[in-house]
Design a protein around this motif. Structure first.
Motif, PDB file in Angstrom:
ATOM      1  N   UNK A 155       0.856  -1.159   0.000  1.00  0.00           N
ATOM      2  CA  UNK A 155       0.000   0.000   0.000  1.00  0.00           C
ATOM      3  C   UNK A 155       0.904   1.224   0.000  1.00  0.00           C
ATOM      4  N   UNK A 156       0.664   2.136  -0.927  1.00  0.00           N
ATOM      5  CA  UNK A 156       1.427   3.382  -1.002  1.00  0.00           C
ATOM      6  C   UNK A 156       0.745   4.440  -0.142  1.00  0.00           C
ATOM      7  N   UNK A 157       1.549   5.196   0.610  1.00  0.00           N
ATOM      8  CA  UNK A 157       1.009   6.218   1.498  1.00  0.00           C
ATOM      9  C   UNK A 157       1.744   7.525   1.260  1.00  0.00           C
ATOM     10  N   UNK A 158       0.987   8.609   1.082  1.00  0.00           N
ATOM     11  CA  UNK A 158       1.535   9.966   1.037  1.00  0.00           C
ATOM     12  C   UNK A 158       1.023  10.694   2.263  1.00  0.00           C
ATOM     13  N   UNK A 159       1.906  11.459   2.889  1.00  0.00           N
ATOM     14  CA  UNK A 159       1.598  12.177   4.113  1.00  0.00           C
ATOM     15  C   UNK A 159       2.014  13.617   3.903  1.00  0.00           C
ATOM     16  N   UNK A 160       1.095  14.558   4.094  1.00  0.00           N
ATOM     17  CA  UNK A 160       1.399  15.969   3.870  1.00  0.00           C
ATOM     18  C   UNK A 160       0.926  16.822   5.037  1.00  0.00           C
ATOM     19  N   UNK A 214       5.747   6.663   1.491  1.00  0.00           N
ATOM     20  CA  UNK A 214       6.293   5.386   1.936  1.00  0.00           C
ATOM     21  C   UNK A 214       5.393   4.253   1.491  1.00  0.00           C
ATOM     22  N   UNK A 215       5.913   3.054   1.614  1.00  0.00           N
ATOM     23  CA  UNK A 215       5.152   1.849   1.328  1.00  0.00           C
ATOM     24  C   UNK A 215       4.902   1.163   2.669  1.00  0.00           C
ATOM     25  N   UNK A 216       3.648   0.787   2.908  1.00  0.00           N
ATOM     26  CA  UNK A 216       3.273   0.103   4.142  1.00  0.00           C
ATOM     27  C   UNK A 216       2.934  -1.341   3.791  1.00  0.00           C
ATOM     28  N   UNK A 217       3.561  -2.266   4.477  1.00  0.00           N
ATOM     29  CA  UNK A 217       3.369  -3.695   4.224  1.00  0.00           C
ATOM     30  C   UNK A 217       2.342  -4.266   5.204  1.00  0.00           C
ATOM     31  N   UNK A 218       1.740  -5.400   4.875  1.00  0.00           N
ATOM     32  CA  UNK A 218       0.762  -6.014   5.780  1.00  0.00           C
ATOM     33  C   UNK A 218       1.329  -6.161   7.193  1.00  0.00           C
ATOM     34  N   UNK A 219       0.539  -5.762   8.173  1.00  0.00           N
ATOM     35  CA  UNK A 219       0.947  -5.839   9.571  1.00  0.00           C
ATOM     36  C   UNK A 219       1.624  -4.592  10.094  1.00  0.00           C
ATOM     37  N   UNK A 279      -3.096  -0.579  -4.892  1.00  0.00           N
ATOM     38  CA  UNK A 279      -3.274  -0.960  -6.298  1.00  0.00           C
ATOM     39  C   UNK A 279      -3.339  -2.471  -6.387  1.00  0.00           C
ATOM     40  N   UNK A 280      -4.274  -2.942  -7.152  1.00  0.00           N
ATOM     41  CA  UNK A 280      -4.420  -4.369  -7.388  1.00  0.00           C
ATOM     42  C   UNK A 280      -4.896  -4.539  -8.809  1.00  0.00           C
ATOM     43  N   UNK A 281      -4.520  -5.618  -9.414  1.00  0.00           N
ATOM     44  CA  UNK A 281      -4.948  -5.854 -10.795  1.00  0.00           C
ATOM     45  C   UNK A 281      -6.377  -6.339 -10.783  1.00  0.00           C
ATOM     46  N   UNK A 282      -7.256  -5.710 -11.491  1.00  0.00           N
ATOM     47  CA  UNK A 282      -7.059  -4.683 -12.503  1.00  0.00           C
ATOM     48  C   UNK A 282      -7.447  -3.271 -12.051  1.00  0.00           C
ATOM     49  N   UNK A 283      -7.496  -2.959 -10.774  1.00  0.00           N
ATOM     50  CA  UNK A 283      -7.975  -1.643 -10.347  1.00  0.00           C
ATOM     51  C   UNK A 283      -7.204  -1.094  -9.161  1.00  0.00           C
ATOM     52  N   UNK A 284      -7.879  -0.270  -8.360  1.00  0.00           N
ATOM     53  CA  UNK A 284      -7.252   0.340  -7.188  1.00  0.00           C
ATOM     54  C   UNK A 284      -8.334   0.809  -6.215  1.00  0.00           C
ATOM     55  N   UNK A 335     -11.457   1.965  -8.469  1.00  0.00           N
ATOM     56  CA  UNK A 335     -11.949   1.286  -9.651  1.00  0.00           C
ATOM     57  C   UNK A 335     -11.579  -0.183  -9.465  1.00  0.00           C
ATOM     58  N   UNK A 336     -12.573  -1.009  -9.371  1.00  0.00           N
ATOM     59  CA  UNK A 336     -12.311  -2.419  -9.133  1.00  0.00           C
ATOM     60  C   UNK A 336     -11.947  -3.160 -10.414  1.00  0.00           C
TER      61      UNK A 336
END
Length: 76
Positions: free
Chosen positions: A1-6, A14-19, A39-44, A73-74
Motif C-alpha cells: 500500500x502506497x502512502x503519502x503524508x502531507x 512510503x510503502x506500508x506492508x501487511x501488519x 493498487x491491485x490488478x485490474x484496479x485500485x 476502480x475495481x
C-alpha cells in the motif's frame, strides 16, 4: 500500500506492508492529509483522510475536523 503524508511543514511517501502501522507526529495546530492507495490488478482503492485541528469555543478541548474521501476502480 502506497502512502503519502502531507502537512504544511513536511511531506513523505512510503510503502506500508501487511501488519505495519501507519502514524505520524504532528503539531497541535497542523492540518495533516494522508492519501492511501492500494493498487491491485485490474484496479485500485484510494482513501484520502484530512484532519484539520480545531478548538472548542472555550479553548480547552481539541475538536479535530476529519474528512474521508474514498475512490477506486475495481475493474478496467
Amino acid at each position: 500500500v502506497d502512502v503519502d503524508y502531507d502537512t504544511p511543514v513536511a511531506s513523505r511517501e512510503e510503502v506500508v506492508h501487511p501488519g505495519q502501522k501507519l502514524g505520524a507526529t504532528v503539531g497541535v495546530s497542523e492540518p495533516v492529509v494522508w492519501t492511501i492507495t492500494h493498487e491491485h490488478k485490474p484496479g485500485f482503492i484510494r482513501a484520502r483522510i484530512a484532519v484539520t485541528p480545531g478548538r472548542s469555543d472555550r479553548g480547552g478541548c481539541l475538536l479535530p475536523h476529519v474528512e474521508l474521501e474514498e475512490t477506486g476502480r475495481l475493474y478496467d
